[in-house]
Design a protein around this motif. Structure first.
Motif, PDB file in Angstrom:
ATOM      1  N   VAL A  46       0.854  -1.355  -0.012  1.00  0.00           N
ATOM      2  CA  VAL A  46       0.048  -0.201   0.068  1.00  0.00           C
ATOM      3  C   VAL A  46       1.040   1.250   0.275  1.00  0.00           C
ATOM      4  O   VAL A  46       0.387   2.323  -0.565  1.00  0.00           O
ATOM      5  CB  VAL A  46      -1.024   0.008   1.248  1.00  0.00           C
ATOM      6  CG1 VAL A  46      -2.205  -1.056   1.076  1.00  0.00           C
ATOM      7  CG2 VAL A  46      -0.249  -0.309   2.589  1.00  0.00           C
ATOM      8  N   PHE A  47       2.007   1.069   0.505  1.00  0.00           N
ATOM      9  CA  PHE A  47       2.950   2.333   0.776  1.00  0.00           C
ATOM     10  C   PHE A  47       3.390   2.658  -0.827  1.00  0.00           C
ATOM     11  O   PHE A  47       3.169   3.814  -1.355  1.00  0.00           O
ATOM     12  CB  PHE A  47       4.110   2.069   1.846  1.00  0.00           C
ATOM     13  CG  PHE A  47       5.399   3.008   1.442  1.00  0.00           C
ATOM     14  CD1 PHE A  47       5.182   4.376   1.801  1.00  0.00           C
ATOM     15  CD2 PHE A  47       6.583   2.333   0.997  1.00  0.00           C
ATOM     16  CE1 PHE A  47       6.175   5.031   1.487  1.00  0.00           C
ATOM     17  CE2 PHE A  47       7.610   3.306   0.847  1.00  0.00           C
ATOM     18  CZ  PHE A  47       7.735   4.535   1.063  1.00  0.00           C
ATOM     19  N   TYR A  48       4.111   1.633  -1.388  1.00  0.00           N
ATOM     20  CA  TYR A  48       4.467   1.849  -2.797  1.00  0.00           C
ATOM     21  C   TYR A  48       3.401   2.348  -3.793  1.00  0.00           C
ATOM     22  O   TYR A  48       3.793   2.970  -4.774  1.00  0.00           O
ATOM     23  CB  TYR A  48       5.413   0.409  -3.346  1.00  0.00           C
ATOM     24  CG  TYR A  48       6.363   0.087  -2.462  1.00  0.00           C
ATOM     25  CD1 TYR A  48       7.495   1.148  -2.664  1.00  0.00           C
ATOM     26  CD2 TYR A  48       6.569  -0.944  -1.853  1.00  0.00           C
ATOM     27  CE1 TYR A  48       8.653   0.724  -1.962  1.00  0.00           C
ATOM     28  CE2 TYR A  48       7.963  -1.329  -1.099  1.00  0.00           C
ATOM     29  CZ  TYR A  48       8.732  -0.489  -1.160  1.00  0.00           C
ATOM     30  OH  TYR A  48      10.029  -0.801  -0.312  1.00  0.00           O
ATOM     31  N   ALA A  49       2.118   1.743  -3.693  1.00  0.00           N
ATOM     32  CA  ALA A  49       1.149   2.250  -4.385  1.00  0.00           C
ATOM     33  C   ALA A  49       0.709   3.627  -4.360  1.00  0.00           C
ATOM     34  O   ALA A  49       0.516   4.465  -5.179  1.00  0.00           O
ATOM     35  CB  ALA A  49      -0.055   1.329  -4.284  1.00  0.00           C
ATOM     36  N   ALA A  50       0.880   4.094  -2.888  1.00  0.00           N
ATOM     37  CA  ALA A  50       0.651   5.547  -2.706  1.00  0.00           C
ATOM     38  C   ALA A  50       1.636   6.478  -3.311  1.00  0.00           C
ATOM     39  O   ALA A  50       1.489   7.357  -3.851  1.00  0.00           O
ATOM     40  CB  ALA A  50       0.572   5.833  -1.220  1.00  0.00           C
ATOM     41  N   CYS A  51       3.015   5.982  -3.345  1.00  0.00           N
ATOM     42  CA  CYS A  51       4.140   6.643  -3.921  1.00  0.00           C
ATOM     43  C   CYS A  51       4.002   6.755  -5.415  1.00  0.00           C
ATOM     44  O   CYS A  51       4.080   7.799  -5.843  1.00  0.00           O
ATOM     45  CB  CYS A  51       5.576   6.017  -3.588  1.00  0.00           C
ATOM     46  SG  CYS A  51       5.775   5.925  -1.618  1.00  0.00           S
ATOM     47  N   GLU A  52       3.515   5.540  -5.929  1.00  0.00           N
ATOM     48  CA  GLU A  52       3.225   5.732  -7.427  1.00  0.00           C
ATOM     49  C   GLU A  52       2.104   6.511  -7.737  1.00  0.00           C
ATOM     50  O   GLU A  52       2.331   7.350  -8.734  1.00  0.00           O
ATOM     51  CB  GLU A  52       2.891   3.984  -7.963  1.00  0.00           C
ATOM     52  CG  GLU A  52       2.558   4.004  -9.299  1.00  0.00           C
ATOM     53  CD  GLU A  52       2.307   2.616  -9.727  1.00  0.00           C
ATOM     54  OE1 GLU A  52       2.227   2.530 -11.303  1.00  0.00           O
ATOM     55  OE2 GLU A  52       2.667   1.814  -9.103  1.00  0.00           O
ATOM     56  N   ALA A  53       1.086   6.543  -6.988  1.00  0.00           N
ATOM     57  CA  ALA A  53       0.068   7.580  -7.460  1.00  0.00           C
ATOM     58  C   ALA A  53       0.347   9.034  -7.014  1.00  0.00           C
ATOM     59  O   ALA A  53       0.002   9.759  -7.934  1.00  0.00           O
ATOM     60  CB  ALA A  53      -1.239   7.424  -6.370  1.00  0.00           C
ATOM     61  N   ALA A  54       1.522   9.323  -6.121  1.00  0.00           N
ATOM     62  CA  ALA A  54       2.120  10.575  -6.005  1.00  0.00           C
ATOM     63  C   ALA A  54       3.161  10.814  -7.106  1.00  0.00           C
ATOM     64  O   ALA A  54       3.505  12.011  -7.127  1.00  0.00           O
ATOM     65  CB  ALA A  54       2.703  10.733  -4.651  1.00  0.00           C
ATOM     66  N   GLY A  55       3.305   9.706  -7.940  1.00  0.00           N
ATOM     67  CA  GLY A  55       4.275  10.268  -9.099  1.00  0.00           C
ATOM     68  C   GLY A  55       5.837   9.843  -8.971  1.00  0.00           C
ATOM     69  O   GLY A  55       6.661  10.556  -9.696  1.00  0.00           O
ATOM     70  N   PHE A  56       5.945   9.001  -7.978  1.00  0.00           N
ATOM     71  CA  PHE A  56       7.434   8.730  -7.671  1.00  0.00           C
ATOM     72  C   PHE A  56       7.606   7.259  -7.038  1.00  0.00           C
ATOM     73  O   PHE A  56       6.740   6.580  -6.585  1.00  0.00           O
ATOM     74  CB  PHE A  56       8.093   9.838  -6.766  1.00  0.00           C
ATOM     75  CG  PHE A  56       7.798   9.534  -5.313  1.00  0.00           C
ATOM     76  CD1 PHE A  56       8.523   8.897  -4.327  1.00  0.00           C
ATOM     77  CD2 PHE A  56       6.683  10.268  -4.824  1.00  0.00           C
ATOM     78  CE1 PHE A  56       8.137   8.623  -2.999  1.00  0.00           C
ATOM     79  CE2 PHE A  56       5.995   9.945  -3.441  1.00  0.00           C
ATOM     80  CZ  PHE A  56       7.060   9.168  -2.689  1.00  0.00           C
ATOM     81  N   SER A  57       8.933   6.757  -7.239  1.00  0.00           N
ATOM     82  CA  SER A  57       9.206   5.565  -6.711  1.00  0.00           C
ATOM     83  C   SER A  57      10.395   5.777  -5.686  1.00  0.00           C
ATOM     84  O   SER A  57      11.210   6.426  -6.006  1.00  0.00           O
ATOM     85  CB  SER A  57       9.918   4.572  -7.612  1.00  0.00           C
ATOM     86  OG  SER A  57      10.313   3.360  -7.061  1.00  0.00           O
ATOM     87  N   PRO A  58      10.310   5.513  -4.533  1.00  0.00           N
ATOM     88  CA  PRO A  58      11.248   5.980  -3.484  1.00  0.00           C
ATOM     89  C   PRO A  58      12.786   5.588  -3.826  1.00  0.00           C
ATOM     90  O   PRO A  58      13.084   4.473  -4.302  1.00  0.00           O
ATOM     91  CB  PRO A  58      10.895   4.976  -2.151  1.00  0.00           C
ATOM     92  CG  PRO A  58       9.390   4.712  -2.392  1.00  0.00           C
ATOM     93  CD  PRO A  58       9.189   4.542  -3.766  1.00  0.00           C
ATOM     94  N   ALA A  59      13.540   6.499  -3.705  1.00  0.00           N
ATOM     95  CA  ALA A  59      14.777   6.457  -4.245  1.00  0.00           C
ATOM     96  C   ALA A  59      15.746   5.394  -3.530  1.00  0.00           C
ATOM     97  O   ALA A  59      16.613   4.512  -3.808  1.00  0.00           O
ATOM     98  CB  ALA A  59      15.715   7.750  -4.469  1.00  0.00           C
ATOM     99  N   VAL A  60      15.643   5.459  -1.961  1.00  0.00           N
ATOM    100  CA  VAL A  60      16.296   4.784  -1.039  1.00  0.00           C
ATOM    101  C   VAL A  60      15.506   4.228   0.052  1.00  0.00           C
ATOM    102  O   VAL A  60      14.605   5.045   0.460  1.00  0.00           O
ATOM    103  CB  VAL A  60      17.528   5.681  -0.206  1.00  0.00           C
ATOM    104  CG1 VAL A  60      18.071   4.651   0.685  1.00  0.00           C
ATOM    105  CG2 VAL A  60      18.567   6.293  -1.241  1.00  0.00           C
ATOM    106  N   VAL A  61      15.438   2.861   0.273  1.00  0.00           N
ATOM    107  CA  VAL A  61      14.690   2.094   1.338  1.00  0.00           C
ATOM    108  C   VAL A  61      15.369   1.488   2.011  1.00  0.00           C
ATOM    109  O   VAL A  61      16.064   0.560   1.729  1.00  0.00           O
ATOM    110  CB  VAL A  61      13.560   1.334   0.627  1.00  0.00           C
ATOM    111  CG1 VAL A  61      12.730   0.527   1.498  1.00  0.00           C
ATOM    112  CG2 VAL A  61      12.592   2.064  -0.338  1.00  0.00           C
ATOM    113  N   HIS A  62      15.414   1.775   3.544  1.00  0.00           N
ATOM    114  CA  HIS A  62      15.977   0.839   4.362  1.00  0.00           C
ATOM    115  C   HIS A  62      14.953   0.187   5.078  1.00  0.00           C
ATOM    116  O   HIS A  62      13.905   0.487   5.697  1.00  0.00           O
ATOM    117  CB  HIS A  62      16.730   1.647   5.740  1.00  0.00           C
ATOM    118  CG  HIS A  62      17.344   2.928   5.221  1.00  0.00           C
ATOM    119  ND1 HIS A  62      18.820   2.558   4.473  1.00  0.00           N
ATOM    120  CD2 HIS A  62      17.309   4.021   5.227  1.00  0.00           C
ATOM    121  CE1 HIS A  62      19.274   3.784   4.281  1.00  0.00           C
ATOM    122  NE2 HIS A  62      18.496   4.645   4.400  1.00  0.00           N
TER     123      HIS A  62
END
Length: 347
Positions: free
Chosen positions: A209-225
């Motif tokens: 759901v987090f990645y889907a929200a990011c995609e809807a906002a127009g980006f993919s997280p650059a760095v993920v820990h």
């Protein structure tokens, strides 16, 4: 319709609260579900039990008679099985509870132990809600607190029941010196270049759901820990500027950390109480649920960022804030906050 104890509890709750909406919040139902239930009960009796008004409801003359008898029945049911005060032959009931990462757990456990001293409660920490469902269905635990997400509701067999505790917005934790520190809300897209601390797969929809929200906002997280550990350690890393993280709305920030709502509230999380139907009686399930919801109300009372967000989002008055902390019973809850603060009809 065959009249059941739960129907009497509905009547008792509405009469006690003076409002269908407040009774729905107290019992963990949605207001429409509570209204429909009341209509069915009134059809069963063949007569109106409550008069509706702008300020709430009040009992009709016939309703007063019915609710008085309902109170008597519920009191007698509650007394069944209680031993005399002087009895020494007390049997402690074992209750094994699994719980995902939720601040609701401590307050619920404290309340259950206070209300049910004859229940021996043990807790197991289980991160993945999917695993919690497996433990319930295997009979390893009798009850649990799990999480799910809108559109990805928890699934289980008929041996298990569940009931919503709260559906809350997801907030973001930022360093106190962050460039967006003065913004009352933060757009997810404005955090596109940030490093993110993200907890692993919980088997219920996260972090999808987090990645889907990011995609809807127009980006993919650059760095993920990927991080699953102590919340204090996580906040120390955020304070040091190593990244940002989505967090529970009731999180209490440590020095150097700010907790902010996300613009448009793109992410929600629901916490649910689940239990085995054959191991947890209705009265015990009700006590667990009430204990969990009141524990959450206490968390709200200690979360100024959540209360500020609620007041800005729905223009809620101080009445709701006091009602949420349990210090002003009988006040009207904002309908929108009722929706956010729970509360699904049990399956």
């Amino acid at each position: 319709m065959e009249l059941e104890l739960r129907h009497l509890r509905v009547l008792y709750a509405i009469a006690d609260a003076g409002s269908v909406g407040r009774a729905a919040a107290d019992l963990g139902y949605s207001q429409p579900a509570m209204g429909t239930q009341l209509q069915r009960i009134e059809r069963h009796f063949g007569e109106q039990l409550f008069e509706r008004g702008a300020s709430g409801v009040r009992l009709t003359r016939y309703g007063v008679e019915v609710v008085a008898r309902a109170r008597d029945v519920l009191a007698r049911v509650k007394a069944i099985g209680r031993r005399p005060c002087g009895s020494t032959a007390r049997t402690r009931r074992a209750l094994r509870v699994a719980a995902t990462n939720s601040p609701i757990l401590p307050g619920m456990v404290v309340r259950v132990r206070r209300r049910l001293p004859d229940v021996s409660l043990t807790v197991s920490s289980v991160y993945a809600s999917s695993r919690i469902v497996e433990l319930l269905q295997e009979g390893v635990v009798e009850a649990a607190i799990a999480a799910d997400y809108p559109g990805r509701e928890l699934r289980h067999s008929a041996a298990v029941a569940h009931r919503g505790i709260v559906t809350e917005p997801t907030f973001v934790a930022l360093p106190a010196r962050h460039r967006l520190r003065h913004h009352p809300q933060v757009a997810l897209a404005d955090l596109a270049e940030e490093a993110w601390f993200v907890t692993p797969d919980d088997g219920a929809g996260w972090p999808g759901v987090f990645y889907a929200a990011c995609e809807a906002a127009g980006f993919s997280p650059a760095v993920v820990h990927e991080f699953l550990g102590d919340q204090t350690q996580l906040q120390h890393m955020i304070a040091d500027g190593l990244g940002v993280s989505l967090v529970q709305a009731t999180l209490r920030p440590t020095p150097g950390v700010l907790v902010k709502p996300l613009t448009g509230t793109p992410l929600w999380c629901r916490y649910v109480l689940a239990w085995r139907r054959d191991r947890v009686p209705e009265e015990l399930a009700e006590t667990l649920h009430v204990s969990a919801t009141t524990a959450y109300q206490d968390l709200v009372a200690r979360s100024p960022h959540l209360r500020t967000w609620a007041s800005r989002t729905w223009r809620v008055t101080v009445t709701w804030l006091r009602r949420a902390s349990g210090r002003m019973p009988g006040q009207v809850l904002c309908p929108a906050m009722q929706c956010a603060m729970s509360h699904h009809t049990p399956l």
